[in-house]
Design an enzyme around this catalytic site. Structure first.
Site, PDB file in Angstrom:
ATOM      1  N   GLU A 255       1.032  -1.211  -0.043  1.00 26.15           N
ATOM      2  CA  GLU A 255       0.106  -0.096   0.019  1.00 26.15           C
ATOM      3  C   GLU A 255       0.971   1.133  -0.071  1.00 26.15           C
ATOM      4  OE1 GLU A 255      -2.780  -0.191  -0.704  1.00 26.15           O
ATOM      5  OE2 GLU A 255      -3.454  -2.525  -0.089  1.00 26.15           O
ATOM      6  N   CYS A 289       9.662  -6.960  -7.881  1.00 23.85           N
ATOM      7  CA  CYS A 289      10.346  -7.322  -9.096  1.00 23.85           C
ATOM      8  C   CYS A 289      11.526  -6.387  -9.510  1.00 23.85           C
ATOM      9  CB  CYS A 289       9.417  -7.871 -10.270  1.00 23.85           C
ATOM     10  SG  CYS A 289       8.928  -6.182 -10.929  1.00 23.85           S
TER      11      CYS A 289
HETATM   12 ZN   LIG Z   1      -2.852  -2.441  -4.734  1.00 25.64          ZN
HETATM   13 ZN   LIG Z   2       6.875  -5.405 -10.053  1.00 25.30          ZN
END
Ligand SMILES: [Zn+2]
Ligand SMILES: [Zn+2]
Length: 352
Positions: A255, A289
């Site tokens: 978030e 990532c």
């Molecule tokens: Zn989200």
């Molecule tokens: Zn990502």
């Protein structure tokens, strides 16, 4: 199950971008950093895997979004970036956490320290806890699940008033379930990205939430009086387990990622993937990532190896010998620990 595999070239250009200045700034990463970022994009990478869609109720089929590459993140004029006057993330707890004052303080401190390692380079501070009553927000009993819920939008208005001047953002966390408006069943959280704030509930991360025996269900129909918060006194909060801590760390960092302007990740398995339900959130890895990592790195300016080291330290920190302090339940973080060590070994050359 569907595997979403992007061609390596597409991932590479999402990482490096096509703008000359951004390709150049990419070149400022060390050789080892580029190796980590780029090898992660290759099929069969031991560190990063393609996204899998398990059913139509997963996030991607039910919420089509366009992917955000590094360049579109970087060029978004509306995203907020920490700066000298605003580089602290504030966490405001709302209502009780855990079933004892000591546990509650300890748990929130673990969360704080985790966020500080994750957003390495920024300070994360806890604001003094507040009761539900002091927020003045509306509340209700959910008709289906029969648990108490707080009005998310009104909590945001409360947080807006509490936001310190030097805040990059303020995030409210609560163990009580949330709803955004009367017609909605519930919401995991709500945020205002332009205002740099959000409020999130961990209530549904309790393994028992969807069971009939869930202790947060009110046994008998009670008439709630607006403004009478006595119903929250002694109201159930989930036990602090390793799984709950792991899920809360993932949710909170996801978030806060949005507040930085990072959109849902459609590239590779990533903590920034959208999630529609608990099983899908559990499938999401705890870290970003390579493409989302560059977004965070460019916004904050940390050294990638320092950040991995800080996360590892958080997991490995020796349990406190003091009887007043509980030891951190890190069982659920062990796969993450191995993963972080592998990432560090790729960056090793520059560490030693
Ligand atoms: Zn989200
Ligand atoms: Zn990502």
């Amino acid at each position: 199950m569907e595997v979403i595999e992007h061609p390596v070239e597409k991932l590479r250009s999402a990482l490096r971008s096509t703008r000359n200045d951004l390709i150049q700034s990419y070149g400022q990463y060390s050789r080892e950093e580029r190796r980590l970022l780029e090898e992660g994009l290759l099929p069969g990478s031991p560190l990063f895997s393609p996204i899998t869609v398990h059913s139509d109720s997963d996030w991607i089929p039910s919420h089509p979004e366009s992917p955000q590459d590094f360049q579109s993140f970087y060029s978004n004029p509306y995203r907020s970036t920490p700066n000298n006057g605003h580089k602290t993330i504030y966490i405001q707890t709302i209502g009780s956490f855990g079933d004892g004052a000591g546990i509650s303080e300890q748990y929130v401190e673990w969360l704080r320290a985790y966020c500080q390692a994750f957003y390495y380079g920024l300070k994360v501070k806890l604001l003094p806890p507040v009761t539900v009553a002091s927020t003045g927000c509306s509340f209700r009993v959910n008709n289906n699940t029969h648990n108490l819920q707080l009005h998310a939008g009104e909590l945001l208005s409360f947080l807006k008033k509490k936001k310190p001047r030097d805040a990059f953002c303020i995030v409210g966390i609560t163990m009580i379930d949330l709803y955004p408006k009367d017609s909605w069943n519930f919401v995991f959280g709500q945020a205002s990205l332009t205002e740099g704030m959000g409020v999130f509930s961990f209530a549904r991360y309790d393994d028992d939430f969807y069971k009939r025996s869930y202790a947060g269900r009110l046994k008998k129909a009670i008439k709630l009086k607006p403004g009478d918060y006595s119903v929250f006194q002694g109201y159930y909060t989930p036990p602090i387990t390793s799984t709950l801590l792991f899920r809360s760390c993932k949710t909170l960092t996801h978030e806060i990622g949005h507040i930085f302007g990072v959109k849902h990740c459609l590239w590779l398995q990533c903590v920034m993937q959208g999630s529609n339900h608990l099983e899908e959130s559990d499938r999401r890895p705890p870290d970003v990532c390579p493409i989302c990592l560059r977004k965070l790195q460019s916004a904050i300016g940390f050294k990638i190896a320092d950040r991995y080291k800080a996360l590892l330290l958080w997991i490995e920190e020796a349990p406190s010998s003091s009887a007043q302090h509980l030891s951190k339940p890190t069982e659920a973080f062990q796969d993450f620990r191995h993963w972080l060590s592998k990432c560090r070994s790729i960056l090793e050359d520059e560490i030693f």
